[in-house]
Design a protein around this motif. Structure first.
Motif, mmCIF file in Angstrom:
data_model
loop_
_atom_site.group_PDB
_atom_site.id
_atom_site.type_symbol
_atom_site.label_atom_id
_atom_site.label_comp_id
_atom_site.label_asym_id
_atom_site.label_seq_id
_atom_site.Cartn_x
_atom_site.Cartn_y
_atom_site.Cartn_z
ATOM 1 N N LEU A 197 -21.219 -9.223 25.394
ATOM 2 C CA LEU A 197 -22.476 -10.424 25.396
ATOM 3 C C LEU A 197 -23.773 -9.492 24.953
ATOM 4 N N THR A 198 -23.959 -9.057 23.851
ATOM 5 C CA THR A 198 -24.902 -8.013 23.729
ATOM 6 C C THR A 198 -26.117 -8.978 23.507
ATOM 7 N N LYS A 199 -26.037 -10.052 22.929
ATOM 8 C CA LYS A 199 -27.285 -10.659 22.527
ATOM 9 C C LYS A 199 -28.155 -11.248 23.695
ATOM 10 N N LYS A 200 -29.479 -11.205 23.799
ATOM 11 C CA LYS A 200 -30.373 -11.453 24.954
ATOM 12 C C LYS A 200 -29.910 -12.977 25.432
ATOM 13 N N GLU A 201 -29.855 -13.874 24.451
ATOM 14 C CA GLU A 201 -29.720 -15.269 24.671
ATOM 15 C C GLU A 201 -28.399 -15.778 25.758
ATOM 16 N N LYS A 239 -30.721 -4.267 35.283
ATOM 17 C CA LYS A 239 -30.191 -3.125 34.591
ATOM 18 C C LYS A 239 -28.571 -3.138 34.616
ATOM 19 N N ARG A 240 -28.127 -3.623 35.836
ATOM 20 C CA ARG A 240 -26.649 -3.471 35.862
ATOM 21 C C ARG A 240 -26.071 -4.712 35.267
ATOM 22 N N CYS A 241 -26.774 -5.752 35.454
ATOM 23 C CA CYS A 241 -26.288 -6.978 34.500
ATOM 24 C C CYS A 241 -26.199 -6.913 32.977
ATOM 25 N N ILE A 242 -27.385 -6.193 32.596
ATOM 26 C CA ILE A 242 -27.487 -6.113 31.196
ATOM 27 C C ILE A 242 -26.374 -5.242 30.666
ATOM 28 N N GLU A 243 -26.205 -4.043 31.421
ATOM 29 C CA GLU A 243 -25.217 -2.959 31.032
ATOM 30 C C GLU A 243 -23.806 -3.629 31.086
ATOM 31 N N VAL A 244 -23.477 -4.301 32.036
ATOM 32 C CA VAL A 244 -22.061 -4.750 32.227
ATOM 33 C C VAL A 244 -22.029 -6.092 30.960
ATOM 34 N N MET A 245 -22.778 -6.741 31.012
ATOM 35 C CA MET A 245 -22.813 -8.076 29.834
ATOM 36 C C MET A 245 -22.730 -7.403 28.375
ATOM 37 N N LYS A 246 -23.359 -6.273 28.350
ATOM 38 C CA LYS A 246 -23.123 -5.567 26.735
ATOM 39 C C LYS A 246 -21.523 -5.009 26.883
ATOM 40 N N THR A 247 -21.073 -4.308 28.039
ATOM 41 C CA THR A 247 -19.603 -3.884 27.884
ATOM 42 C C THR A 247 -18.714 -4.950 27.625
ATOM 43 N N LEU A 248 -19.320 -6.384 28.087
ATOM 44 C CA LEU A 248 -18.255 -7.307 28.057
ATOM 45 C C LEU A 248 -18.463 -8.099 26.778
ATOM 46 N N TYR A 282 -16.909 -22.849 37.585
ATOM 47 C CA TYR A 282 -17.696 -23.800 38.086
ATOM 48 C C TYR A 282 -17.834 -24.042 39.574
ATOM 49 N N LEU A 283 -16.946 -23.133 40.331
ATOM 50 C CA LEU A 283 -17.149 -23.103 41.925
ATOM 51 C C LEU A 283 -17.828 -21.875 42.338
ATOM 52 N N SER A 284 -17.975 -20.996 41.231
ATOM 53 C CA SER A 284 -18.536 -19.762 41.492
ATOM 54 C C SER A 284 -19.646 -19.349 40.813
ATOM 55 N N LEU A 285 -20.422 -20.336 40.058
ATOM 56 C CA LEU A 285 -21.629 -19.657 39.400
ATOM 57 C C LEU A 285 -22.393 -20.976 39.449
ATOM 58 N N TYR A 286 -23.746 -20.453 39.565
ATOM 59 C CA TYR A 286 -24.988 -21.646 39.575
ATOM 60 C C TYR A 286 -24.991 -22.053 37.767
ATOM 61 N N TYR A 287 -24.444 -23.317 37.723
ATOM 62 C CA TYR A 287 -24.558 -23.369 36.275
ATOM 63 C C TYR A 287 -25.786 -23.441 35.411
ATOM 64 N N ASP A 288 -26.595 -24.125 36.452
ATOM 65 C CA ASP A 288 -28.129 -24.593 35.818
ATOM 66 C C ASP A 288 -28.878 -23.419 35.738
ATOM 67 N N PHE A 289 -28.328 -22.076 36.045
ATOM 68 C CA PHE A 289 -29.292 -20.809 35.867
ATOM 69 C C PHE A 289 -28.714 -19.760 34.973
ATOM 70 N N SER A 290 -29.283 -19.040 34.462
ATOM 71 C CA SER A 290 -28.885 -18.124 33.479
ATOM 72 C C SER A 290 -27.933 -17.023 34.253
ATOM 73 N N ALA A 291 -27.351 -16.194 33.414
ATOM 74 C CA ALA A 291 -26.584 -15.190 33.923
ATOM 75 C C ALA A 291 -27.576 -14.170 34.796
ATOM 76 N N LEU A 292 -28.527 -14.005 34.286
ATOM 77 C CA LEU A 292 -29.476 -12.848 35.046
ATOM 78 C C LEU A 292 -29.814 -13.388 36.343
ATOM 79 N N ASP A 293 -30.081 -14.805 36.387
ATOM 80 C CA ASP A 293 -30.515 -15.362 37.526
ATOM 81 C C ASP A 293 -29.319 -15.177 38.539
#
Lengths: 364, 379
Positions: free
Chosen positions: A159-163, A148-157, A119-130
């Motif tokens: 979090l594969t769904k677009k939501e 591209k990088r965000c989606i690639e890393v999210m998938k590796t982590l 909560y001190l390191s992410l903007y909570y009102d925004f999406s992961a992509l933002d």
């Protein structure tokens, strides 16, 4: 008992000193080896206060390193120095091939940092992509590459769904937030990723899950990882471990090797006694063949001994004392090593290191 | 030990521009998503403008339907005219007199009901009322007002003062008294809102922009992480200043639109009016950023805003310590805003005063940068 401790301290110190000397030789002879982290006699602190004393270590690319130690041991100061948040007061601290004192910005371009609290390191009102876009643009990375990088890393982590990329971070679960935070740390494709307590506050199953994802990231992107943690379970995932105590690095090495350096190559016996009084407990400690004794439960101890012969002596002495117990043999884990060292030896090692440092200062 | 050669690409002007632009975009997105900031920035000023804009219609609502008993002991033409005056549409009384309601309007009833909520006031027109007026003497009316509700009491009192004046003017019941009727040139029938604009609008614009900017740095928790990228603290200040100044411009435009299209207020030079409004918000933003860089928690940020705002208002409105007050940007703006808004004096003719405010803005930003640089923990 005192002699044993002295001997152990001396052995450990020799190991540390030799490992440092060996590393120096390696660097000089194999000049082309690039270390992700290269610290030589680093002193760091705030203002005139020195918190971290005489740290020397090298970390090869692609390793996973755990930084452990009790509160106030100097872990955070060490990380701050390595991430160019503070300057080294003395010595040289090279991160990702750049001196933190001379070109901190070059260092910051090549590192990722995952703070403890989302909560001190992410903007909570925004999406992961933002969030990825906000942080990625600061490294001068074009939006297309960030996405591209965000989606690639999210998938590796996992979090594969677009939501997961498009939902506001505040609507994600604790483990998902943590993974988004790790993704942000990796958005600039860093050579080294520093993680501050990545498993703190997570459920036990999530802790293991996050560590597995980190291992997966390390394998896929060959990112060097430095994990600062209180949870010793992260040590299982690490190639090397640095142990800090009172501002000194008291141990650095492969956790499995360190564990094997315990008496009898880390093999001990766990004994559960019936109705043990404090005097009886002390009498166990006084048996000369018992090298270390660790509390692992109520009236339950892990006993460290030199070899099988000394184990038979221990059993016979316990019989003489009239102490009955159930027992089983157990292989030690790093937690046992850490506890043995912190209970018996770290303060003495620190004392020795302080003495050495003073002598060196005087000779200079 | 082998060191890499620094590329120093982070220092390039283009890279800096990219970072600052990224920060501005982030900041704009952030403010838009922050409902409280948007509420403070836009809803509060518009709400205040609308409230003051409607003030002339609602000021007497607290005395609406106030029941007034008139006990007319004179029963002359003069006294009946007086009753008709206070029944007029200019006043909000519901008047009952002893001619139409002889059973209801009695001295006993009036005295019994005045402490209750059923009767707001009663007045007694003496039997010699017309006689005194005809003799050009001062006629005395006994007026009893419910003193429990202070606000209602004041409204009734002022309405009766107006009623007396109106009665005197309408029915020519004055002789030796000199009636003072002012006239204005040019003949402007200004509403309360129009009169309030020069004082109220700078105060609102400064307050809301300052209040929001006071949280800009201290409430931006992920900024600490952002600063681990090559983003510098100076760039953060620049980006935040640009973003908030943009919102200041938007706020000034919105206020002007509400004033013009909502209440028909005419600005001789809309551009100059916009510029002075905008300058007010910029002043609020720069000082807000400075306070935010000083504060170590959101609460401290809010406290700094409140303290500085109260102190400034006291200095400008009450204490007026010379020469400090003359260098207060809010005072400079207030002194000039009427001329710019209603006389059409060009904004740029303020010359030195604009330079003074611009200089103070730069000092505030410099102080914000310095304070942020010296801070160990950013957010």
């Amino acid at each position: 008992m005192g002699k044993k401790i002295r001997r152990e301290v001396s052995n450990r110190l020799n190991q540390i000193v030799h490992s440092i000397k060996d590393t120096d030789v390696t660097i000089e002879s194999k000049n082309k080896i690039q270390y992700s982290l290269d610290l030589r006699k680093v002193y760091a602190g705030y203002g005139k206060t020195t918190v971290l004393h005489d740290v020397t270590l090298q970390v090869e690319k692609g390793s996973i390193i755990a930084v452990i130690g009790n509160s106030g041991a100097g872990k955070t100061t060490g990380i701050r120095c390595m991430t160019a948040q503070i300057k080294a007061q003395k010595g040289s601290c090279v991160t990702a091939g750049y001196d933190v004192n001379k070109v901190p910005e070059e260092v910051q371009l090549r590192i990722g940092y995952v703070p403890q609290l989302e909560y001190l390191s992410l903007y909570y009102d925004f999406s992961a992509l933002d969030n990825a876009l906000f942080f990625g643009r600061n490294f001068g990375t074009p939006d297309k590459i960030i996405k591209k990088r965000c989606i690639e890393v999210m998938k590796t982590l996992g979090l594969t769904k677009k939501e997961f990329w498009t939902k506001p971070v505040k609507k994600l679960s604790g483990g998902e937030k943590k993974r988004v935070s790790i993704m942000i740390g990796l958005i600039n494709n860093p050579e080294i990723l520093f993680l501050d307590e990545p498993t703190t506050g997570l459920d036990p199953h999530l802790r293991i899950e996050v560590l597995n994802f980190l291992a997966r990231i390390n394998h896929k992107f060959k990112t060097t990882m430095v994990i600062v943690s209180h949870d010793l379970e992260c040590v299982d995932y690490c190639n090397q471990v640095m142990v800090f105590a009172q501002g000194y690095m008291v141990d650095f090495g492969n956790p499995r090797k360190l564990t094997r350096s315990l008496p009898n190559s880390g093999k001990a016996i766990t004994m559960r006694f019936h109705n043990l009084t404090p005097d009886e407990e002390q009498s166990i400690e006084k048996i000369p063949e018992v090298i270390y004794k660790l509390h692992v439960g109520r009236n339950t101890f892990k006993i460290f001994y030199e070899n099988e012969a000394s184990l038979s002596i221990i059993f016979s002495k316990l019989q003489e004392l009239g102490l009955e117990s159930n027992h089983y043999h157990s292989n030690c884990v790093f937690l046992d090593y850490f506890r043995v060292m912190s209970v018996y030896n770290y303060n003495k090692i620190v004392g020795q290191r302080k003495l050495e440092a003073t002598k060196e200062e005087e000779s200079k | 030990m082998r060191l890499r050669k620094p590329k120093k690409e982070w220092r390039h002007r283009k890279q800096r521009r990219v970072r600052i632009t990224a920060m501005i975009r982030k900041e704009l997105d952030w403010i838009v998503h922050d409902k409280i900031s948007m509420f403070i920035l836009f809803f509060l000023p518009i709400f205040l403008i609308i409230s003051v804009g409607n003030v002339e219609f609602n000021i007497d609502s607290r005395a609406q339907d106030t029941v007034v008993y008139v006990i007319d002991l004179d029963s002359s033409e003069y006294s009946l005219d007086y009753i008709e005056t206070i029944r007029g549409e200019n006043f909000t009384f519901t008047v009952y007199d002893n001619h139409e309601n002889p059973d209801l309007v009695t001295m006993e009833n009036a005295e019994a009901l005045i402490p209750t909520t059923e009767l707001g006031a009663y007045l007694i027109i003496p039997s010699n009322f017309s006689e005194t007026l005809l003799e050009n003497q001062t006629a005395k009316i006994d007026l009893y007002i419910d003193g429990i509700n202070t606000i209602e009491m004041l409204v009734i009192k002022y309405q009766f003062i107006s009623a007396n004046l109106l009665y005197q003017v309408e029915y020519q019941v004055f002789n030796s008294e000199v009636l003072y009727i002012p006239e204005y040139r040019p003949e402007i029938d200004r509403s309360i809102l129009e009169n309030a604009v020069p004082n109220m609008i700078p105060t609102i614009l400064y307050a809301v922009s300052n209040m929001v900017a006071c949280q800009a740095i201290v409430a931006d928790d992920p900024l600490k992480r952002m600063l681990l990228s090559p983003t510098r603290k100076g760039e953060v200040i620049q980006a935040k200043t640009f973003a908030y100044i943009f919102f200041g411009a938007l706020l000034s435009l919105v206020c002007m639109c509400v004033l013009t299209f909502g209440f028909g207020i005419y600005f001789i030079s809309p551009l100059d009016t916009f510029l002075i409004f905008w300058m007010t918000t910029i002043f609020g933003v720069t000082f807000g950023l400075f306070f935010s860089s000083l504060a170590s928690s959101r609460l401290q940020g809010a406290q700094l805003f409140l303290f500085s705002f109260i102190f400034q208002q006291m200095l400008v409105n009450n204490l007026r310590i010379e020469p400090i007050v003359n260098y207060m940007p809010i005072e400079v703006i207030r002194q000039n805003i009427t001329d710019i808004v209603y006389r059409g004096i060009p904004f740029l003719s303020l010359g030195n005063q604009i330079a003074l405010i611009a200089g103070m803005n730069l000092v505030a930003l410099g102080a914000a940068w310095l304070s942020l640089s010296l801070k160990k923990e950013v957010a």
